[in-house]
Scaffold this active site. Structure first.
Site, PDB file in Angstrom:
ATOM      1  N   HIS A 113      -7.399  -6.113   0.091  1.00  0.00           N
ATOM      2  CA  HIS A 113      -6.281  -5.170   0.141  1.00  0.00           C
ATOM      3  C   HIS A 113      -5.136  -5.677   1.014  1.00  0.00           C
ATOM      4  CE1 HIS A 113      -4.244  -1.332  -0.162  1.00  0.00           C
ATOM      5  NE2 HIS A 113      -4.184  -1.252   1.156  1.00  0.00           N
TER       6      HIS A 113
ATOM      7  N   ASP B 298      -9.334  -6.216  -4.193  1.00  0.00           N
ATOM      8  CA  ASP B 298      -8.995  -5.032  -3.397  1.00  0.00           C
ATOM      9  C   ASP B 298     -10.123  -4.009  -3.519  1.00  0.00           C
ATOM     10  OD1 ASP B 298      -7.910  -2.752  -2.245  1.00  0.00           O
ATOM     11  OD2 ASP B 298      -5.955  -2.978  -3.206  1.00  0.00           O
TER      12      ASP B 298
ATOM     13  N   SER C 256       0.824  -1.200   0.000  1.00  0.00           N
ATOM     14  CA  SER C 256       0.000   0.000   0.000  1.00  0.00           C
ATOM     15  C   SER C 256       0.870   1.266   0.000  1.00  0.00           C
ATOM     16  CB  SER C 256      -0.951  -0.059   1.203  1.00  0.00           C
ATOM     17  OG  SER C 256      -1.991   0.875   1.077  1.00  0.00           O
TER      18      SER C 256
END
Length: 269
Positions: free
Chosen positions: A247, A219, A86
């Site tokens: 995610h 995600d 991320s």
């Protein structure tokens, strides 16, 4: 070096995303270590078990300092496999630019991947142009602090329980969602940071490091296809997919992610 099974031993350096910490890699770190590899899971500044408060971190470079120091401190002959999740992809980019000769391959896992020759903040600009749900941030919490310089207030951000449940961990085991609710901390996103907004990433250094983009197919935190489009701005990027992963693939698909990381390391080293 080789593992007990006779395969090459790799050094994986794992970097978490915003509001998280090294703790989020516990499953993947265990699987990689059990396979005979060396694993370093890091807390960025004021994250995880790191002391201090988010609003006290003066810059994005200082936020990323644990990674930059770890990579710069590798033995001269050693090259690491950097893995970022991320927001952690931006810290990876900075390490790639500063120490490209210490990095064998970089794996962006559901991660932001900036483009050479453009500010790192460019990825946020691109994301803002995507169609977003009306409740994009749901119950996430934003706070402004003037603890440092009253002329330059600092905004911190923290994921809310419902956002975690519905947008990040919707396919992850419930016990890992419970862990996240207990462990996430406020963090800065450094949108106005000098490093984030300068053209610090060059094609000669950042752009020359081999990289793989791992896309979690389920995600829910970003519009479908966004990460692939960001990868397309970096020529030569290999794109791999993880089916059934939210995610947080380190929780929803830890074994599959670990096997993919080892496969990537064997391919590029």
């Amino acid at each position: 070096m080789e593992t007990e099974s006779g395969k090459k031993q790799h050094h994986f350096v794992l970097v978490h995303g915003v509001c998280h910490g090294a703790w989020c890699w516990y499953k993947v770190a265990t699987l990689l270590s059990s396979a005979g590899h060396r694993v370093t899971a890091l807390d960025m500044a004021a994250c995880g078990a790191s002391p201090g408060r988010a609003e006290e971190v003066p810059s994005f470079e200082e936020y990323s300092r644990p990674l930059l120091a770890a990579v710069a401190g590798l033995a001269p002959e050693e090259k690491a496999v950097l893995v970022g999740h991320s927001f952690g992809g931006l810290s990876l980019a900075l390490a790639m630019e500063q120490c490209p000769d210490r990095v064998a391959v970089v794996v962006f896992v559901s991660a932001l991947m900036p483009a050479a020759g453009k500010p790192m903040a460019f990825v946020f600009e691109q994301l803002s142009q995507e169609e977003q749900p009306a409740d994009r941030y749901m119950d996430c919490k934003f706070e402004t602090s003037v603890a440092g310089d009253p002329q330059h207030p600092v905004e911190t951000f923290r994921f809310g329980p419902q956002y975690l449940k519905q947008r990040l961990y919707q396919l992850s085991p419930p016990e890992d969602l419970t862990l996240a609710m207990a462990m996430v901390r406020p963090s800065q996103r450094f949108r106005d940071d000098t490093t984030m907004n300068g053209n610090v990433l060059t094609a000669e250094r950042y752009g020359a490091v081999r990289r793989v983009c791992v896309v979690a197919r389920d995600d829910a935190s970003v519009p479908a296809g966004f990460r692939g489009r960001m990868a397309s701005l970096n020529p030569g990027t290999e794109v791999r997919g993880l089916q059934g992963a939210d995610h947080m693939p380190m929780f929803s698909k830890p074994r599959e992610l670990s096997e993919l990381l080892m496969e990537i390391a064997d391919k590029y080293i």
